[in-house]
Design a protein around this motif. Structure first.
Motif, PDB file in Angstrom:
ATOM      1  N   ASP A   2       0.834  -1.212   0.000  1.00 21.33           N
ATOM      2  CA  ASP A   2       0.000   0.000   0.000  1.00 21.33           C
ATOM      3  C   ASP A   2       0.863   1.255   0.000  1.00 21.33           C
ATOM      4  N   HIS A  29       2.137   1.886  -3.467  1.00 19.76           N
ATOM      5  CA  HIS A  29       1.085   2.463  -4.304  1.00 19.76           C
ATOM      6  C   HIS A  29       0.931   3.953  -4.015  1.00 19.76           C
ATOM      7  N   GLU A  30       1.011   4.287  -2.732  1.00 19.90           N
ATOM      8  CA  GLU A  30       0.825   5.667  -2.276  1.00 19.90           C
ATOM      9  C   GLU A  30       1.877   6.613  -2.870  1.00 19.90           C
ATOM     10  N   ARG A  73       0.975   7.211 -10.634  1.00 22.44           N
ATOM     11  CA  ARG A  73      -0.176   6.408 -11.051  1.00 22.44           C
ATOM     12  C   ARG A  73      -0.660   6.860 -12.427  1.00 22.44           C
ATOM     13  N   ASN A 124      -3.810   3.438 -11.385  1.00 22.04           N
ATOM     14  CA  ASN A 124      -3.067   2.175 -11.304  1.00 22.04           C
ATOM     15  C   ASN A 124      -1.559   2.405 -11.276  1.00 22.04           C
ATOM     16  N   ASN A 127      -7.214   1.902  -9.668  1.00 15.62           N
ATOM     17  CA  ASN A 127      -6.633   1.994  -8.318  1.00 15.62           C
ATOM     18  C   ASN A 127      -5.998   0.695  -7.837  1.00 15.62           C
ATOM     19  N   CYS A 128      -5.279   0.026  -8.750  1.00 11.92           N
ATOM     20  CA  CYS A 128      -4.608  -1.228  -8.405  1.00 11.92           C
ATOM     21  C   CYS A 128      -3.092  -1.058  -8.459  1.00 11.92           C
ATOM     22  N   GLN A 168     -10.960  -3.368  -9.245  1.00 12.34           N
ATOM     23  CA  GLN A 168     -10.405  -2.150  -8.665  1.00 12.34           C
ATOM     24  C   GLN A 168      -9.921  -2.411  -7.244  1.00 12.34           C
ATOM     25  N   ASP A 169      -9.027  -1.534  -6.798  1.00 10.86           N
ATOM     26  CA  ASP A 169      -8.512  -1.568  -5.422  1.00 10.86           C
ATOM     27  C   ASP A 169      -7.910  -2.913  -5.033  1.00 10.86           C
ATOM     28  N   PRO A 214      -6.899  -7.117  -1.201  1.00  9.58           N
ATOM     29  CA  PRO A 214      -7.467  -5.788  -1.414  1.00  9.58           C
ATOM     30  C   PRO A 214      -6.486  -4.710  -0.943  1.00  9.58           C
ATOM     31  N   ARG A 215      -6.467  -3.581  -1.635  1.00  9.90           N
ATOM     32  CA  ARG A 215      -5.690  -2.458  -1.138  1.00  9.90           C
ATOM     33  C   ARG A 215      -6.185  -2.082   0.249  1.00  9.90           C
ATOM     34  N   GLY A 216      -5.252  -1.693   1.113  1.00  8.61           N
ATOM     35  CA  GLY A 216      -5.631  -1.356   2.482  1.00  8.61           C
ATOM     36  C   GLY A 216      -5.378  -2.484   3.460  1.00  8.61           C
TER      37      GLY A 216
END
Length: 354
Positions: A277, A280-281, A285, A290, A307-308, A323-324, A338-340
């Motif tokens: 995560d 990704h942050e 993107r 993504n 958002n992957c 997504q995510d 899952p993201r998060g």
């Protein structure tokens, strides 16, 4: 300001980076990987402490990574002054003691850096270092406080005390990883920083702190270095002596107990890159949010995907209408979550071990 003694970079490279599995493994930990740049995390760390004010680095690493560390540093012109190869991991306090002894146990300022952090604004980092130096030369132990941008519960925090000199504060309190309500209150209060785990102090000041607050660590580290085998720039501390050192972090062993401890708050685009995560942050993107990267023959195809984070170093990954997600393929291992929830990779690895 005039500076007579060059700064000795100390790069701590003993970690295994399990939270970035399957790319990061004990044999190829995250500091050896190219995650944010063509250069590896280790190379980026070495690069940010090069130039006239710095000596060649002292690197503390796992014995099994010796060849890899030397090859990676050599590729960016950062040959180690000493490569200290730990026979066993004993956390940061003993690792830094080995480096302080290797640096001569004297007045040399040591800039202690983890090998796997991101610092986007190196100029701001250098400015913070030079701000801290007068106090360091006077024997203070200095840490760098990261300007907090969120109520992070995964980091330690530092409460800033009174300003000692321009931009340098006494540390009022170190706060362990807090629950969310406490983190929110500290963020709102404004006089707090994240503990980034980067330090600057004289070698003798750190060893003196150990002598008072953690004498067993100092004694075991000194014995290990007295009995070390030397092969060129490689130092192999005596195994039995070093294994006797209590396993403790520099924060617990010294920083939280010593008297003259200061913090320089700094905003420098820092991340400990502790999870997928986090990657990704901080990554660039595409228009759909993504982040995708493929290396060594890997391929990523994404249609109607948002958002992957997707990475592959061999397999072809094809995604449609999702997504995510975090999807990472390395060798025969594939991670999907899952993201998060990427902090749970650690629990996943424990489950696989069982």
């Amino acid at each position: 300001m005039p500076q007579t003694i060059p700064i000795v970079p100390v790069i701590l490279s003993g970690g295994s980076g399990t939270r970035l599995w399957p790319m990061s493994t004990p044999g190829m930990p995250k500091q050896m990987l190219s995650l944010t740049d063509d250069a590896t995390m280790l190379q980026l760390t070495a690069r940010r402490a090069q130039g006239a004010r710095f000596t060649a680095p002292i690197v503390v690493a796992n014995e099994r990574h010796a060849d890899m560390v030397e090859a990676q540093l050599d590729a960016v012109g950062a040959t180690a002054k000493a490569l200290i190869l730990e026979p066993v991991g004993r956390n940061t306090a003993p690792a830094i003691a080995l480096a302080a002894i290797a640096a001569g146990s004297g007045a040399a300022p040591l800039l202690v850096m983890p090998s796997d952090h991101v610092i986007a604004d190196v100029a701001a980092f250098h400015a913070a270092i030079y701000t801290a130096l007068p106090l360091v030369e006077d024997g203070w132990l200095v840490t760098f406080g990261i300007d907090p941008t969120a109520p992070e519960t995964g980091y330690g925090w530092i409460r800033l005390g009174e300003e000692i000199s321009g931009g340098v504060h006494r540390v009022a309190k170190f706060v362990e990883k807090p629950p969310l309500d406490v983190a929110e209150a500290m963020l709102a209060a404004g006089n707090h920083a994240w503990n980034g785990g980067i330090f600057l102090f004289r070698a003798d000041a750190y060893l003196a702190g150990l002598a008072i607050h953690a004498p067993e660590i100092l004694a075991a580290s000194q014995r290990a270095m007295d009995g070390a085998r030397v092969e060129g720039s490689r130092l192999y501390p005596d195994s039995a002596s070093f294994a006797a050192a209590p396993s403790d972090s520099i924060d617990y062993a010294v920083m939280e107990k010593a008297d003259r401890v200061a913090v320089v708050p700094v905003s420098m685009g820092w991340s400990d890159l502790g999870s997928w995560d986090a990657l990704h942050e901080i990554s660039d993107r595409d228009q759909d949010g993504n982040v995708h990267a493929s290396r060594e023959g890997g391929e990523v195809i994404a249609i109607d995907t948002a958002n992957c984070l997707v990475r592959s170093d061999g397999a072809r990954i094809a995604m449609v209408g999702v997504q995510d997600l975090i999807v990472v393929a390395s060798g025969k291992d594939i991670l999907i979550l899952p993201r998060g929830r990427s902090q749970e990779v650690k629990a996943l690895i424990e489950a696989m071990k069982r």
